[in-house]
Motif scaffolding. Structure first.
Motif, short mmCIF file in Angstrom:
data_model
loop_
_atom_site.label_atom_id
_atom_site.label_comp_id
_atom_site.label_asym_id
_atom_site.label_seq_id
_atom_site.Cartn_x
_atom_site.Cartn_y
_atom_site.Cartn_z
N ARG A 1 37.08 61.80 42.23
CA ARG A 1 36.93 62.61 41.02
C ARG A 1 36.71 61.78 39.77
NH1 ARG A 1 41.53 66.60 38.27
NH2 ARG A 1 40.10 67.67 36.81
N TRP A 2 37.48 60.72 39.63
CA TRP A 2 37.40 59.87 38.44
C TRP A 2 36.41 58.73 38.66
CZ3 TRP A 2 40.61 60.29 33.97
CH2 TRP A 2 41.54 61.32 34.02
N LYS A 3 35.54 58.52 37.68
CA LYS A 3 34.65 57.36 37.73
C LYS A 3 35.45 56.11 37.36
CE LYS A 3 30.31 59.72 36.63
NZ LYS A 3 29.14 59.78 35.71
N HIS A 4 35.01 54.96 37.85
CA HIS A 4 35.67 53.71 37.49
C HIS A 4 34.63 52.70 37.00
CE1 HIS A 4 34.63 53.20 41.78
NE2 HIS A 4 34.46 51.92 41.49
N GLY A 5 35.05 51.81 36.09
CA GLY A 5 34.15 50.82 35.54
C GLY A 5 34.94 49.72 34.85
N ILE A 6 34.22 48.66 34.49
CA ILE A 6 34.79 47.54 33.73
C ILE A 6 34.00 47.42 32.43
CG2 ILE A 6 35.25 45.06 33.64
CD1 ILE A 6 36.97 46.30 35.71
N GLN A 7 34.67 47.57 31.30
CA GLN A 7 33.99 47.48 30.01
C GLN A 7 33.80 46.01 29.61
OE1 GLN A 7 35.79 49.99 27.02
NE2 GLN A 7 36.19 51.62 28.48
N ARG A 8 32.75 45.77 28.86
CA ARG A 8 32.42 44.40 28.43
C ARG A 8 33.58 43.73 27.71
NH1 ARG A 8 27.10 43.59 24.80
NH2 ARG A 8 26.12 44.02 26.83
N GLU A 9 34.25 44.48 26.84
CA GLU A 9 35.33 43.89 26.06
C GLU A 9 36.56 43.53 26.89
OE1 GLU A 9 35.32 48.40 25.10
OE2 GLU A 9 33.86 46.82 25.55
N ASP A 10 36.59 43.99 28.13
CA ASP A 10 37.72 43.69 29.01
C ASP A 10 37.46 42.50 29.92
OD1 ASP A 10 39.39 45.72 28.04
OD2 ASP A 10 38.35 47.23 29.25
N VAL A 11 36.37 41.79 29.65
CA VAL A 11 36.07 40.54 30.37
C VAL A 11 36.19 39.41 29.36
CG1 VAL A 11 34.38 39.25 31.72
CG2 VAL A 11 34.53 41.74 31.95
N GLN A 12 37.33 38.75 29.36
CA GLN A 12 37.62 37.71 28.37
C GLN A 12 37.39 36.29 28.91
OE1 GLN A 12 38.37 38.51 25.18
NE2 GLN A 12 38.12 40.64 25.80
N ALA A 13 37.27 36.15 30.21
CA ALA A 13 37.04 34.86 30.85
C ALA A 13 36.35 35.13 32.18
CB ALA A 13 38.37 34.12 31.08
N ARG A 14 35.91 34.08 32.85
CA ARG A 14 35.26 34.29 34.14
C ARG A 14 36.18 35.11 35.06
NH1 ARG A 14 33.81 30.27 39.23
NH2 ARG A 14 32.22 31.62 40.15
N ARG A 15 35.61 36.12 35.67
CA ARG A 15 36.34 36.98 36.60
C ARG A 15 35.52 37.12 37.87
NH1 ARG A 15 35.96 42.98 37.79
NH2 ARG A 15 37.87 43.41 38.98
N VAL A 16 36.17 36.97 39.00
CA VAL A 16 35.53 37.21 40.29
C VAL A 16 36.37 38.24 41.03
CG1 VAL A 16 34.95 36.22 42.54
CG2 VAL A 16 34.47 34.93 40.45
N CYS A 17 35.70 39.22 41.60
CA CYS A 17 36.41 40.20 42.40
C CYS A 17 35.71 40.38 43.73
CB CYS A 17 36.53 41.54 41.67
SG CYS A 17 34.97 42.41 41.45
N SER A 18 36.49 40.69 44.76
CA SER A 18 35.96 41.01 46.08
C SER A 18 36.35 42.45 46.40
CB SER A 18 36.54 40.08 47.15
OG SER A 18 36.12 38.75 46.95
#
Length: 274
Positions: free
Chosen positions: A223-240
């Motif tokens: 039901r809920w969409k999910h996302g990552i906003q630009r301002e919430d990336v403060q350093a290199r992030r890697v996700c699997s």
């Protein structure tokens, strides 16, 4: 950073309305900011109470089901080993300033076609992680057939638009390991929650600590969409992110034979990025 093209211009993989800092320098920001809704109700997910709590106390808290967070799922040493191993493979450019590595079957979601050719399995580094996941009650029987590694970097303006993952091929649980930096997963419901008196868009911020694992299921998945906003990336992030098969591809489903083939390949843990 994205590689330079032969003409000296910096390239990116953004298409359509998607943007990153690289292409914004060339194309401009356009009317992107104008698309922000006039009113958005902001909430923060409380891990202990599993409630969405209003950030400004303007609205009552409400239950937010479908999120499971496992803090310190991996150790610092494991994180270092995982990133070192990933960086030995090629990172391919993706949209909105991301880079990616895919381990999974080739899929055409519009035509609903899956092709196993070229899929050699999940990477070896994930075998012990999957076994660990399966020890958690909410992940019992979890058998991923696809893994996508995504890299976010603030210098590229990396983000991912609010979206719902496919539910024709992918099953109930979406599992993500967050590495290298803390971030925030933004859950959004554009139509609001009229039953709570919230007619405008509602957003729930779910904080993801470094080295944590998050599972989306139920309403948070469908039901809920999910996302990552630009301002919430403060350093290199890697996700699997790991995905399992839907019922259509499991025993008793219309494409159970293909599903069994994909599971057999995935569980070899001998894969390389496609």
């Amino acid at each position: 950073m994205a590689p330079d093209r032969s003409d000296g211009a910096v390239s990116c993989a953004c298409k359509g309305i998607r943007r990153c800092l690289i292409c914004e320098e060339v194309k401009g920001k356009g009317q992107l900011e104008a698309k922000e809704p006039k009113t958005v109700h902001h909430f923060l997910y409380n891990l202990e109470t599993r409630l969405a709590v209003s950030k400004d106390a303007a609205a009552a808290s409400f239950p937010f089901p479908g999120v499971f967070l496992w803090e310190n799922f991996i150790s610092e040493e494991e994180e270092e080993n995982l990133i070192t191993t990933m960086d030995q493979d090629v990172w391919n450019e993706s949209q909105s300033g991301r880079r990616k590595q895919d381990f999974g079957p080739k899929v055409n979601f519009k035509k609903r076609k899956v092709r196993a050719g070229g899929f050699s399995g999940l990477p070896a580094l994930s075998q012990n992680l999957v076994l660990r996941m399966q020890q958690e009650a909410s992940l019992a029987g979890f058998q991923p057939v696809e893994q996508c590694n995504l890299e976010y970097h603030p210098q590229r303006g990396s983000a991912i638009d609010p979206h719902l993952d496919d539910s024709w091929l992918w099953g109930e649980r979406l599992v993500t390991i967050n590495m290298l930096s803390n971030t925030t997963l933004t859950m959004s419901l554009e139509q609001g929650l009229p039953e709570l008196g919230l007619a405008e868009e509602v957003r729930v911020a779910v904080h993801l600590p470094r080295r944590s694992l998050v599972v989306l299921y139920g309403e948070a998945r469908h039901r809920w969409k999910h996302g990552i906003q630009r301002e919430d990336v403060q350093a290199r992030r890697v996700c699997s992110t790991y995905r399992e098969l839907s019922a259509e591809f499991l025993p008793g489903g219309q494409q159970a034979e293909l599903g069994a083939q994909l599971l057999n390949v995935a569980s070899s843990f001998q894969g390389s990025p496609i």
